[in-house]
Design an enzyme around this catalytic site. Structure first.
Site, short mmCIF file in Angstrom:
data_model
loop_
_atom_site.label_atom_id
_atom_site.label_comp_id
_atom_site.label_asym_id
_atom_site.label_seq_id
_atom_site.Cartn_x
_atom_site.Cartn_y
_atom_site.Cartn_z
N HIS A 270 -7.16 7.02 -2.79
CA HIS A 270 -7.99 6.11 -2.14
C HIS A 270 -7.55 5.36 -1.00
CE1 HIS A 270 -5.91 2.67 -4.29
NE2 HIS A 270 -6.38 1.93 -3.61
N ASP A 271 -5.99 5.21 -0.90
CA ASP A 271 -5.25 4.39 0.16
C ASP A 271 -4.44 5.43 1.17
OD1 ASP A 271 -6.45 2.04 0.40
OD2 ASP A 271 -5.30 1.34 -1.34
N ASP B 99 -9.05 -1.69 -7.83
CA ASP B 99 -8.34 -1.75 -6.60
C ASP B 99 -8.00 -3.25 -6.66
OD1 ASP B 99 -7.37 -1.04 -4.40
OD2 ASP B 99 -9.09 -0.83 -3.12
N HIS C 210 0.97 -1.18 0.02
CA HIS C 210 0.07 -0.11 0.18
C HIS C 210 0.92 1.25 -0.05
CE1 HIS C 210 -3.31 -2.83 1.16
NE2 HIS C 210 -3.77 -2.05 0.29
N ASN C 211 1.48 1.45 -0.99
CA ASN C 211 2.32 2.67 -1.29
C ASN C 211 1.93 3.50 -2.69
OD1 ASN C 211 3.49 1.20 -3.48
ND2 ASN C 211 4.88 0.15 -2.13
N ASN C 212 2.57 4.53 -2.90
CA ASN C 212 2.37 5.23 -3.94
C ASN C 212 2.11 4.23 -5.64
OD1 ASN C 212 5.13 4.83 -4.06
ND2 ASN C 212 5.89 6.26 -5.14
N LEU C 213 2.95 3.47 -5.60
CA LEU C 213 2.70 2.50 -6.72
C LEU C 213 1.59 1.92 -6.80
CD1 LEU C 213 6.12 0.47 -6.45
CD2 LEU C 213 5.18 1.42 -8.68
N HIS C 214 0.79 1.42 -5.63
CA HIS C 214 -0.33 0.98 -5.89
C HIS C 214 -1.49 2.06 -6.28
CE1 HIS C 214 -4.19 -1.17 -4.66
NE2 HIS C 214 -4.29 -0.34 -3.74
N GLN D 90 -4.92 -17.41 -3.32
CA GLN D 90 -4.99 -16.75 -4.30
C GLN D 90 -5.99 -17.05 -5.20
OE1 GLN D 90 -3.34 -13.52 -4.70
NE2 GLN D 90 -3.33 -13.91 -2.70
P1 CMP Z 1 -6.95 -2.29 -0.54
O1 CMP Z 1 -5.93 -1.92 -1.68
O2 CMP Z 1 -7.09 -1.43 0.64
O3 CMP Z 1 -8.42 -2.74 -1.01
C1 CMP Z 1 -8.47 -3.93 -2.05
C2 CMP Z 1 -7.97 -4.97 -1.07
O4 CMP Z 1 -7.95 -6.10 -1.74
C3 CMP Z 1 -6.59 -4.71 -0.76
O5 CMP Z 1 -6.20 -3.78 0.10
C4 CMP Z 1 -6.53 -6.01 -0.18
O6 CMP Z 1 -6.84 -6.06 1.34
C5 CMP Z 1 -7.14 -7.15 -0.93
N1 CMP Z 1 -6.09 -7.72 -1.80
C6 CMP Z 1 -5.77 -7.27 -3.14
N2 CMP Z 1 -4.93 -8.12 -3.61
C7 CMP Z 1 -5.11 -9.40 -2.97
C8 CMP Z 1 -4.60 -10.61 -3.12
N3 CMP Z 1 -3.73 -10.85 -4.11
N4 CMP Z 1 -4.82 -11.49 -2.08
C9 CMP Z 1 -5.72 -11.03 -0.87
N5 CMP Z 1 -6.34 -9.91 -0.91
C10 CMP Z 1 -5.76 -9.06 -1.70
ZN ZN Z 2 -6.32 0.07 -2.45
MG MG Z 3 -7.98 0.55 0.41
#
Ligand code: CMP
Ligand code: ZN
Ligand code: MG
Length: 528
Positions: free
Chosen positions: A321-322, A429, A281-285, A480
């Site tokens: 958003h994050d 997301d 959960h950084n700038n890349l995301h 996954q």
């Molecule tokens: P966030 O980016 O806040 O919102 C979407 C969420 O989906 C993310 O946080 C993770 O908690 C979840 N998520 C995204 N990718 C995966 C993954 N590959 N496996 C499990 N959870 C995921």
């Molecule tokens: Zn997100």
């Molecule tokens: Mg989020």
């Protein structure tokens, strides 16, 4: 401006003015003496939707032009006066974009689909030494020379939608037909202001390093490589991607976002994402989600269904958003009794924080990209961003899908724009499993790193492990598959149905179709 009669505008509607002194002739250009005596204080201007405003705006434009030629004008004076002139033009109602109907045709006019065209990338405008960019810049200049009679319909449509509020808000009474001449003059004036505004903004537009430009050339692709962008950008993926997107959709121009303010805003957002050094959960995301939202907007045609303000809000929502994500989940905040959980009463803890912190940042004038929005626009923008970011809370996932499915199976579904944009953002997301394998794999490894770090904290605090957070007991592959099968795929399915529902009729899709999930009647008809 020469128009078909003097009429006081209603709010957001028509101001068409005939110069009382000139009786339909072109007004004489102001003399140097008149210009010398001009009071440039923007405080002393009449309301934008009054006849007097047109005169004042025209006079100021002449003055600005003269001072520009002399190189004697401050950016602030220029900006304030151009903004005023733009608002005056926006108050001029133009309704020349509709095709004439055959005589006797009483049917209701079909809703026109405004086809958006994304703007020239700002790096192409800046780097005028490159031939391709030069050609585009030349085309821009040619447009400003064009005579009104020669303006093709799609250009006129663009001008009308850019310089008036016609497509978004106003409705003309049938007896209020402007003469083409008035439209032509409004267009000319519009081009004039646009040209000056562009001159000012393009000199101030951010410079893009060549490596960033190279990566941004694939910006419209599903498997855009945001990791490569971040590398090329020296770790500032949001800065370049956010800037580029807001420019491409014309938001900088439309909402008069001062370029340096945008740069400040994006810089601070980027910092907030890097605050906790999170693996995922950084700038890349954030940049990845914003680019995926862009893909959805432009490749599906969704951008033609949404208003400028809705697009602006959607892009900004994706970027923030994050914001200031702590690298821990809502569950961790609640179980550890964090300050943030206390503040938001254990509900959507992180999502509430992302929004609140982003809007707090916008209160800083140097970062306030919303400074030129009207009060109503600001309220609408804020509501949209809040709704969209709150809907990224995964605990709302099943409810969100259920609500959308239920609505799509109605005989006449009416898709709410905010709900549609929220679903799109939510899907983006969680979209990485649908991207190229190497990208997906990298995202998954980063997220698991983050989850395991949380597990380490949980162990230290004597808390139970959150799901997927125990580095010694997590079935990565199985988790996954479950995530893809039960979360991602159904989300994408509902999103596809929703997009077909809203965009199908606009793009001429015919015939009933079966929605996914619980089954339904098809043949959707959606309203704005
Ligand atoms: P966030 O980016 O806040 O919102 C979407 C969420 O989906 C993310 O946080 C993770 O908690 C979840 N998520 C995204 N990718 C995966 C993954 N590959 N496996 C499990 N959870 C995921
Ligand atoms: Zn997100
Ligand atoms: Mg989020």
């Amino acid at each position: 401006m020469v128009c078909a009669g003097t009429r006081q505008a209603k709010q957001g509607a028509l101001t068409i003015v005939r110069r009382s002194s000139s009786k339909g002739k072109e007004a004489a250009a102001p003399t140097d003496e008149q210009l010398d005596q001009l009071d440039l204080d923007p405080e002393h201007l009449p309301a934008v939707d009054t006849p007097d405003a047109c005169d004042k705006a025209a006079l100021r434009l002449r003055y600005l032009l003269r001072q520009l030629n002399r190189g004697e004008i401050s950016a602030e004076t220029l900006q304030k006066n151009l903004q005023y002139a733009a608002k005056v033009l926006e108050a001029v109602y133009i309704d020349e974009t509709k095709e004439p109907r055959p005589e006797g045709d009483q049917r209701a006019a079909p809703a026109p689909l405004p086809r958006r065209r994304l703007r020239t990338p700002c790096w192409a405008r800046c780097s005028i030494d490159r031939p391709e960019a030069k050609r585009l810049a030349d085309e821009d200049d040619e447009l400003s020379e064009v005579q009104p009679d020669a303006v093709p319909p799609e250009v006129r449509e663009w001008l009308a939608s850019t310089f008036t509020r016609q497509l978004a808000t106003a409705k003309r009474k049938s007896d209020e037909k402007p003469k083409f001449r008035s439209v032509a003059h409004a267009i000319r004036a519009g081009i004039f202001v646009d040209r000056i505004y562009r001159r000012v903004t393009s000199t101030a537009l951010m410079q893009f390093p060549q490596d960033v430009v190279r990566v941004l050339k694939t910006l419209d692709e599903w498997s855009f490589d945001v990791f490569a962008l971040n590398e090329a950008a020296g770790g500032a993926a949001i800065k370049y991607l956010g800037y580029e997107l807001l420019n491409r959709y014309g938001m900088i121009h439309k909402f008069k976002v001062p370029p340096t303010v945008l740069e400040n805003f994006l810089g601070r957002i980027e910092e907030g994402y890097c605050k906790f050094h999170n693996p995922y959960h950084n700038n890349l995301h954030a940049a990845d989600v914003a680019q995926t939202v862009h893909y959805m907007l432009c490749q599906t045609g969704l951008m033609n269904w949404l208003s400028d303000l809705e697009i602006f809000a959607t892009l900004v929502a994706a970027v923030v958003h994050d914001f200031e994500h702590t690298g821990t989940t809502n569950n961790f905040h609640v179980m550890s009794g964090s300050d943030t959980a206390l503040l938001y009463n254990d509900r959507a803890v992180l999502e509430n924080h992302h929004i609140s912190a982003a809007f707090r940042l916008l209160r800083d004038e140097e970062c306030n990209i919303l400074q030129n929005l009207s009060r109503d626009e600001f309220r609408e923008f804020r509501t949209l961003v809040i709704d969209m970011v709150l809907a990224t809370d995964m605990s709302f996932h099943f409810q969100q899908l259920k609500n959308m499915r239920a609505m799509l199976t109605l005989a006449e579904p009416v898709v709410d724009k905010s709900k549609a944009a929220s679903l799109v953002l939510h899907c983006c997301d969680i979209s990485h499993p649908a991207k190229r394998w190497d990208l997906h794999h990298r995202w998954t490894m980063s997220l698991l790193d983050e989850f395991f770090l949380q597990g380490d904290k949980e162990r230290e605090l004597g808390l139970p492990f959150s799901p997927l957070c125990d580095r010694n007991n997590t079935l990565v592959a199985e988790s996954q598959i479950g995530f893809i099968e039960f979360i991602v795929e159904p989300s994408m399915g509902v999103c596809a149905d929703m997009l077909e529902c809203v965009l199908g009729p606009l793009h001429g899709a015919k015939g009933p179709r079966e929605p996914r999930g619980e089954g339904g009647k098809g043949d959707y008809h959606c309203l704005d």
